[in-house]
Design an enzyme around this catalytic site. Structure first.
Site, PDB file in Angstrom:
ATOM      1  N   GLU A   1     -35.162  38.770 -26.332  1.00 32.26           N
ATOM      2  CA  GLU A   1     -35.811  38.355 -27.657  1.00 32.26           C
ATOM      3  C   GLU A   1     -36.308  37.079 -27.228  1.00 32.26           C
ATOM      4  O   GLU A   1     -35.429  36.143 -26.762  1.00 32.26           O
ATOM      5  CB  GLU A   1     -34.690  38.364 -28.961  1.00 32.26           C
TER       6      GLU A   1
ATOM      7  N   ASP B   1     -31.612  30.258 -40.101  1.00 28.46           N
ATOM      8  CA  ASP B   1     -30.760  29.988 -38.704  1.00 28.46           C
ATOM      9  C   ASP B   1     -29.960  28.649 -39.028  1.00 28.46           C
ATOM     10  O   ASP B   1     -30.142  27.815 -39.570  1.00 28.46           O
ATOM     11  CB  ASP B   1     -32.086  29.547 -37.473  1.00 28.46           C
TER      12      ASP B   1
END
Lengths: 423, 278
Positions: free
Chosen positions: B50, B61
């Site tokens: 990824e 995040d």
């Protein structure tokens, strides 16, 4: 709607109204069920938040259908907020410009000193209905944070306010007010450390605390249904203006002027008049040091469509789609986006977008203080700055209503520094 | 249309183990080092790669990935350069699946159709776009599927049984189960609950289910790998990467080996949790 409209073409650029966009029969019917105003709006959020947003949408629909909700809201607005706010004829300002007859909608006289409390009162009542005990909010200038801290104190709710570290430094008085009201102010040190980063951090909190927390958004932005909820709660401004001007002058206004950061005070004034086609509507963005310098917060004049904070709207960004920092002397306008309904109203040409620089806003701040004995916040000083260019050319029977969205006490230090102490 | 993702998960199911999915930010700490790290991943034990697409405002995040994105942007990374990085990796590896993960705005600004053509040509196999829930499928998910790029959906603890079918409907490649309510790299999940959630999702889909957010160690990876088809590790790798950087954020000789070492440990963890071959 075409959800996949490709940005970046010239016809998407800020200032050029796309004449191919069809004018709707009504400007007040949006959004569609997905929260879209034309191509703007939507629900661009992480999956974790999506069920919460659907819950909120349902709770809001239930509240709207409940006469008891409106009755309770009206009571708080009357006895706690102090509504209706006056519509004041600014006689000396009118004489000074020598044109339009200028009325000021005195949102600065609300409890907590700005229009923000109208929306917060509604959202906190909604939070209570939903059984949420922990309230989070983002704030720029601190007015939304103060309003949220105030209502949380009144109703005994936990309150956490995210505020960019830069704003914490330049809005010290509001930080102290929030603390005095029992709120926890969390300075945000990520990114540009202003309003957009505070909103990122509030979203990160919400995604972490999904069961007990209500996110009280301060402007007509964010994922659907927030732009609708905030617009509806702020529309009391325009609805009062309509009745008050009818009483004073026996007719509709000819023009409306309001400043726009995210755009909640402007939407509150504009929305009730959108279908009164004789009413000219002006939104004033913050041009900072000048739109041409790149140091500004004028998303329509200097931005283009993109996706941030849950909605598609005009944003300040670079060629790669990275969000750029906004600049304005006014912390409340220092945001690189604008509410999606404003983006649509710009695109269909119903609202005309102008911008005022830091210098122009400070001049208007000083002028209103001296002529009318009213110290405006720096945010509505941007609207007043464009009144200075619009009003002189208007006939004397032109009725112009300006939303004086907040009081300027919080900005005295900023303005004093800007003018070198020479008011 | 079978993608490298489908092929890889099928191979691993046959071997009776879960996939190790490694997340790193494209361009962190600089484009050249980032390419070296990505090239080292398969040999170190990563089964699926990824790559984060840097964005200024990564709302889901935590601090580690936020900082990684800012380092990459500071080093001049763009979405176009991220695709260049994938193309450079593909020149030497045509089997390891690559999934790009990030937020919608850079893709929207690049132009959805042009992006899908360029991503497919570069060798991208799948996309994870955090701020595109099923309600916005018309934006990118459906065009991606039409272009032969898997759109990997996130399922979360707040995705109940009523909503799960909508989340799974247009998902391809695998389902990414977010193990906590929260942002990346901040909390350790309750692995018992995660196993139950994975089992619940697997009752609704035949797709592989990978688990991420909060998986940091070989022990975590082994625990998750017992029930899930994939284990995603991101913030822990980025923390290790960051610890090797010089005072002004530049890569050191230790950067690539340090990240590869942790990937090796995580891979051993995943491999220790062997399951019956399917």
């Amino acid at each position: 709607m075409d959800g996949r409209d490709e940005p970046g073409h010239d016809d998407d650029r800020g200032n050029d109204v796309d004449m191919t966009v069809q004018q709707p029969n009504s400007f007040r019917i949006g959004p569609d069920e997905g929260g879209h105003f034309g191509k703007f709006g939507g629900r661009f959020v992480a999956e974790t938040l999506m069920p919460l947003i659907l819950d909120l949408e349902k709770a809001y629909a239930d509240a709207q259908a409940d006469p008891a909700f409106k009755a309770e809201m009206d009571g708080h607005l009357k006895t706690y907020v102090g509504r209706p706010s006056p519509l004041y004829f600014a006689e000396r300002l009118t004489a000074h410009f020598g044109g339009a007859k200028i009325y000021l909608k005195r949102e600065d006289l609300n409890h907590t000193g700005a229009h923000k409390v109208n929306n917060v009162t509604g959202q906190i009542m909604l939070a209570r209905r939903m059984g949420k005990k922990r309230i989070i909010a983002e704030t720029g200038a601190g007015m939304h944070g103060v309003a949220t801290a105030t209502l949380c104190a009144k109703f005994g709710l936990d309150c956490i306010v995210y505020m960019g570290a830069v704003d914490v430094a330049r809005q010290e008085a509001n930080v102290q007010r929030m603390k005095a009201l029992g709120a926890e102010v969390r300075p945000v040190t990520s990114g540009s450390q202003t309003l957009k980063d505070a909103m990122n951090e509030a979203l990160r909190d919400w995604v972490t605390n999904v069961t007990d927390t209500f996110y009280c958004i301060g402007t007509v932005a964010g994922p659907h249904p927030y732009p609708v909820i905030v617009r509806d709660f702020q529309s009391i401004i325009g609805n009062e203006v309509r009745a008050q001007l009818q009483e004073a002058e026996g007719r509709l206004p000819d023009s409306l002027v309001a400043c726009i950061g995210g755009g909640s005070n402007a939407m509150g004034l504009f929305h009730p008049f959108l279908d009164d086609r004789s009413v000219e509507i002006y939104g004033v963005e913050a041009a900072g040091l000048g739109v041409e310098t790149g140091k500004h917060a004028a998303s329509v004049a200097g931005g283009r469509p993109g996706v941030l904070h849950g909605n598609r709207t005009y944003l300040l960004m670079d060629a790669d789609g990275q969000i750029t920092e906004a600049h304005s002397i006014s912390a409340g306008l220092d945001y690189p986006g604008i509410g999606p309904e404003h983006a649509w109203l710009h695109e269909v040409g119903r609202v005309k977008f102008l911008s005022a620089t830091d210098d122009e806003a400070v001049a208007a701040f000083k002028l209103l203080s001296r002529l009318e004995g009213i110290i405006p916040a720096l945010e509505p000083a941007h609207a007043l700055a464009k009144v200075a260019t619009l009003a002189p050319g208007m006939p004397k029977d032109h009725l112009m209503v300006v939303n004086l969205s907040g009081r300027g006490d919080k900005d005295l230090a900023s303005v004093a520094a800007f003018v070198g102490g020479q008011f | 249309m079978t993608t490298r993702i489908d092929t890889r998960f099928a191979e691993l199911a046959h071997k009776g183990r879960a996939a190790l999915v490694t997340f790193l930010m494209a361009g962190d700490p600089d484009p050249a080092t980032s390419l070296d790290i990505v090239k080292a991943m398969p040999a170190a034990g990563a089964d699926v790669i990824e790559l984060g697409m840097p964005f200024t405002d990564p709302m889901a995040d935590g601090p580690a990935i936020q900082a990684a994105g800012l380092r990459a942007l500071g080093a001049g990374m763009t979405l176009k350069k991220t695709l260049d990085l994938v193309r450079a990796f593909r020149a030497g590896d045509d089997t390891t699946p690559i999934v790009l993960m990030g937020y919608f705005n850079p893709i929207y600004v690049y132009g959805v159709d042009r992006f899908l053509v360029d991503a497919k040509a570069a060798g991208v196999d799948g996309l994870i776009v955090v701020d595109l829930p099923p309600e916005e499928d018309a934006e990118l998910c459906l065009p991606a599927l039409a272009a032969g790029v898997d759109f990997v959906r996130l399922a979360t603890p707040t995705t109940d049984d009523k909503r799960l079918p909508a989340v799974l409907k247009n998902t391809a490649g695998f389902v990414y189960y977010v193990s906590i309510t929260g942002i990346t790299g901040t909390a350790t999940p309750d692995f018992g609950r995660v196993a139950a959630a994975v089992a619940r999702i697997k009752r609704h889909t035949r797709l592989p289910v990978a688990v991420g957010f909060g998986v940091r160690t070989a022990e975590h990876a082994a625990a998750v790998a017992q029930g899930a088809d994939g284990v995603v590790v991101g913030s822990a790798l980025i923390d290790v990467l960051k610890a090797t950087l010089g005072a002004d954020g530049q890569a050191s000789a230790g950067t690539v080996p340090a990240v590869a070492r942790l990937v090796g440990e995580l891979a051993a963890g995943v491999r220790s949790a062997r399951r019956a071959a399917e």
